[in-house]
Design a protein around this motif. Sequence first.
Motif, PDB file in Angstrom:
ATOM      1  N   THR B  66       1.415   6.093  -5.981  1.00 52.50           N
ATOM      2  CA  THR B  66       0.592   5.394  -5.900  1.00 52.50           C
ATOM      3  C   THR B  66      -0.207   5.147  -4.863  1.00 52.50           C
ATOM      4  O   THR B  66      -0.678   4.346  -4.726  1.00 52.50           O
ATOM      5  CB  THR B  66       0.772   4.697  -6.707  1.00 52.50           C
ATOM      6  N   ASN B  67       1.393   5.438  -3.849  1.00 49.11           N
ATOM      7  CA  ASN B  67       0.422   5.235  -2.311  1.00 49.11           C
ATOM      8  C   ASN B  67       1.219   5.723  -1.452  1.00 49.11           C
ATOM      9  O   ASN B  67       2.939   6.967  -2.313  1.00 49.11           O
ATOM     10  CB  ASN B  67       1.052   3.527  -2.057  1.00 49.11           C
ATOM     11  N   LYS B  69       4.231   5.567   0.531  1.00 51.86           N
ATOM     12  CA  LYS B  69       5.638   5.373   0.867  1.00 51.86           C
ATOM     13  C   LYS B  69       6.029   6.014  -0.533  1.00 51.86           C
ATOM     14  O   LYS B  69       6.940   6.421  -1.092  1.00 51.86           O
ATOM     15  CB  LYS B  69       5.689   3.523   0.382  1.00 51.86           C
ATOM     16  N   VAL B  96       2.888   2.568   5.401  1.00 51.76           N
ATOM     17  CA  VAL B  96       3.213   2.704   4.778  1.00 51.76           C
ATOM     18  C   VAL B  96       4.676   3.200   4.295  1.00 51.76           C
ATOM     19  O   VAL B  96       5.556   2.222   3.948  1.00 51.76           O
ATOM     20  CB  VAL B  96       1.718   3.026   3.550  1.00 51.76           C
ATOM     21  N   GLY B 425      -5.578  -2.604   0.244  1.00 48.85           N
ATOM     22  CA  GLY B 425      -4.542  -3.303  -0.094  1.00 48.85           C
ATOM     23  C   GLY B 425      -4.725  -4.690   0.660  1.00 48.85           C
ATOM     24  O   GLY B 425      -3.859  -5.680   0.148  1.00 48.85           O
ATOM     25  N   SER B 426      -4.875  -5.031   1.318  1.00 54.60           N
ATOM     26  CA  SER B 426      -5.492  -6.022   2.282  1.00 54.60           C
ATOM     27  C   SER B 426      -6.225  -7.268   1.776  1.00 54.60           C
ATOM     28  O   SER B 426      -6.450  -8.234   1.831  1.00 54.60           O
ATOM     29  CB  SER B 426      -5.655  -6.005   3.605  1.00 54.60           C
ATOM     30  N   THR B 450      -7.048   1.798  -4.558  1.00 55.75           N
ATOM     31  CA  THR B 450      -6.217   0.911  -3.841  1.00 55.75           C
ATOM     32  C   THR B 450      -5.859  -0.409  -4.099  1.00 55.75           C
ATOM     33  O   THR B 450      -4.199  -1.179  -3.837  1.00 55.75           O
ATOM     34  CB  THR B 450      -7.320   0.256  -3.110  1.00 55.75           C
ATOM     35  N   HIS B 453      -2.326   0.894  -5.532  1.00 54.48           N
ATOM     36  CA  HIS B 453      -2.050   1.558  -4.111  1.00 54.48           C
ATOM     37  C   HIS B 453      -1.006   0.554  -3.394  1.00 54.48           C
ATOM     38  O   HIS B 453       0.100   0.154  -3.355  1.00 54.48           O
ATOM     39  CB  HIS B 453      -2.815   1.925  -2.838  1.00 54.48           C
ATOM     40  N   SER B 454      -1.970  -0.741  -3.291  1.00 55.71           N
ATOM     41  CA  SER B 454      -0.983  -2.237  -2.592  1.00 55.71           C
ATOM     42  C   SER B 454      -1.976  -3.604  -3.397  1.00 55.71           C
ATOM     43  O   SER B 454      -1.166  -4.193  -1.998  1.00 55.71           O
ATOM     44  CB  SER B 454      -0.702  -2.329  -0.728  1.00 55.71           C
ATOM     45  N   PRO B 457       1.518  -6.203  -5.173  1.00 57.99           N
ATOM     46  CA  PRO B 457       2.071  -7.435  -4.359  1.00 57.99           C
ATOM     47  C   PRO B 457       1.504  -8.292  -4.147  1.00 57.99           C
ATOM     48  O   PRO B 457       1.568  -9.441  -4.253  1.00 57.99           O
ATOM     49  CB  PRO B 457       2.441  -6.408  -3.580  1.00 57.99           C
TER      50      PRO B 457
END
Lengths: 200, 627
Positions: B66-67, B69, B96, B425-426, B450, B453-454, B457
């Motif tokens: 997924t990402n 990290k 990341v 993800g921003s 994306t 990915h993040s 959260p």
Amino acid sequence: MKEFNIMFTGVGGTGVLTAARILASAALTEGQNVRMGEIHGMAQRGGAVNCTIRIGENVHGPIIPTGKADLLLSVEPVEALRNVNRIMPSGTIIVGEYQITPTGVLLGRYEYPTDEVILQDLAKFAKVITFDAATLAQESGGILTMNTVLIGAVIGLNLLPIKEETVISAIKEILPNRYHAMNIDALKKGKNAQKKTITS
Amino acid sequence: MNMAEILTKGAAGKRFLLLGNEAIARGAIEAGLELAATYPGTPSSEIGDSLFRAVKHGNYFFEYCTNEKVAMEVAGAAAVANARSLVIMKHVGLNVASDAFMTLNYIGVRAGLVIVSADDPGCWSSQNEQDNRLYAMLGDTTMLEPADPQEAKDMTIAAFELSEKLEQPVLLRVTTRVSHTRSGVELGSIRPPRNNPNFERDPFRFVTVPTVARKRHPILVEKVKKATEISEKSEWNRIIGKGNIGILTSGVSFNYVMEAIDSLQLKAAIFKVGMTYPLPKKQIQKFLASKDKVIVIEELKPYLENHARAFAQEKGIMTPILGKSQGYFSEIGEFTPRTVIEGISKALGKEIPTSYAEIDNKFSESVSEAPPRPPILCAGCPHRATFYEVATATGRKGVYPTDIGCYTLAIQPPLEMADLLLCMGSSIGTSCGLTAVLDKPIVGAIGDSTFFHSGIPGLVNAVYNQHPVKIIVVDNQTTAMTGHQPHPGTGMTGMGVQGAQISIEAVAKGVGVEYVKVINPLKVKESIRAIREAVAYDGPAVIVSRSPCALVEGARKRRANEPIIPYEVDPQTCQGCRVCTDKLGCAAAIWTGEHAAIDADLCTGCGVCFQICPFKAIREVVTNERV
């Protein structure tokens, strides 16, 4: 061979990368030292793209220095202009006449220069050879064979340091079977095409 | 032989034209790879994609995570459990993954772990051009830097061996011009995977509570000492040529140096550093002391240069070190043979052999005639429709944070629907920040991959902190920009197995978003209505704008022999109002004189222009069916 540099330019999605791979692969088959530079990712989406094919024992990196290309092949006139600083004065610029209009031009924010301006500007750098590669490509089976038409043109002009049969083998090796016949036809059409030569 | 066969079955001694990234994949397979994990990102993507395509022929496990990290955690754990593992990411991906990365260096590994960081000097396809060599310093991570595809393959194998010798992860740092160069690569033999996974419990090494971390740090410092000894003797650090002038270089710049000294007819000794962390300090000191002057040639940060200065200072070596600090080279952008020729010439007070100024003068005149051709959304791209609809629904009165993916190209006219972008993800986090301080609609766009990915959260944050953000998930059911990799929303795994598909709308509802709607962006009126409703809604809202990537859909139709019916413009009805071009700007739109026209070769038949034409001048082509 010490060094032979080919700059292949066009528009994302027109098959420039595949055509460059055919040339690089053919050069490797002939036992040459080869470097091919390409750009992927965001730069690929419908934007200006260029690929480099560098052949010869002096070649190390993928980038052609300013003024060091022996050949500038462009499927599109403006894209030849955008990269013309790479060509050497004794080199040859081969450009298809078919124009692909950038969105900025359609929106009226920029102008597409006339054929005359483009050819004159190109000729300030090196000899220019131009012809209607798009029509020949359409006759061979589609606009995407335009790159192969250009490769054929280089072969017809005796400017490619790779044998025609090696290029044809590379086409068969790299492209799926169903595209072989049309690309070999495109190559022949480019080879035999009537071309205009412009010098300054 | 296709690429999957070359990678898994190509015989030792044979030469193939390989992309640097394909060479890394082959190197990992030659090294007996057991597990690889990645999140795609240019210029790293083809490493994972090659392993994905070859997975059925190979003996390794591969997954798209997924990402980055998560990928670092997956590969790190596998290596702790004695499986040779590879984790691949672009430079910003290591940001990341950096949390996992830093502590992995503390605990170390049992089997080899190679971390590929593909940096992008020149920002060809990235939001910055950070120099990840500094991560090697930060993490005390042994690092190798290849200069070309052959070295990329060979160093991948060496990296696995080093990693096992040190029981530490090893960073393989490449750049765009290594990853995306093709050259002849001679294959080596494939070592069969060991297949001896084993988790040996050792909590006082692998569980980094503070007491363990305090114990592991000095061990890490000892490892760096051991790695330095290896670096001093490493065959990857070598001197080429002789002369009183020294050149210190690494990575892709080495190629430009070789070409430059040839052009300049310069007699120089070139110290090519391949193991760039820890550096061979004594070797460099010896090199510095033996030369009249040393030029340091490296892209981005003065990494070798600053180290060389520090090494010289320690030994009182006074040899002039010439590089970025005197302005001979830039720390911005990628190098070319020309910048290296110019830099060396300036540093040595030599004349430049080619009259660049003359070419530049002619060129600046000519190139000013060339209209720009930035990358744009493809013909028929569903993102174009979505952004047209968001612009129409909000009257362009909002702020439009965006994210990383093809849809970032909505920055280009005529859409111009991108206002703020930081990283993967921003868009959701930035939307939260903007809603907190602004009193206008905040409509963020994020892609499907994306989002997984993040983005999640950020969405939890929006619900928890009650930000009335409007998030459009532009779901084209693939990771399009990096080459159409699968992701959790598609369910296709890296092993080529169709697994569970994770629903974006279910995730949104699950984290407490009450307004969630799925639209088909190719239905213009309904979509505009839904977006208006979401914007009017008092609270966080998610719209999933779902339609397959035009490239994937086109390829699917061609494979299935389904017709693609393009649209055409009736020149009698077209009033030349320009709505189709000025508001939508599809790549298939062309003009003939005063009338709009459609390039039948490019048109995908999406029908969006047909729906927005105020004069009903656009119709399906009935005679010219194209397969």
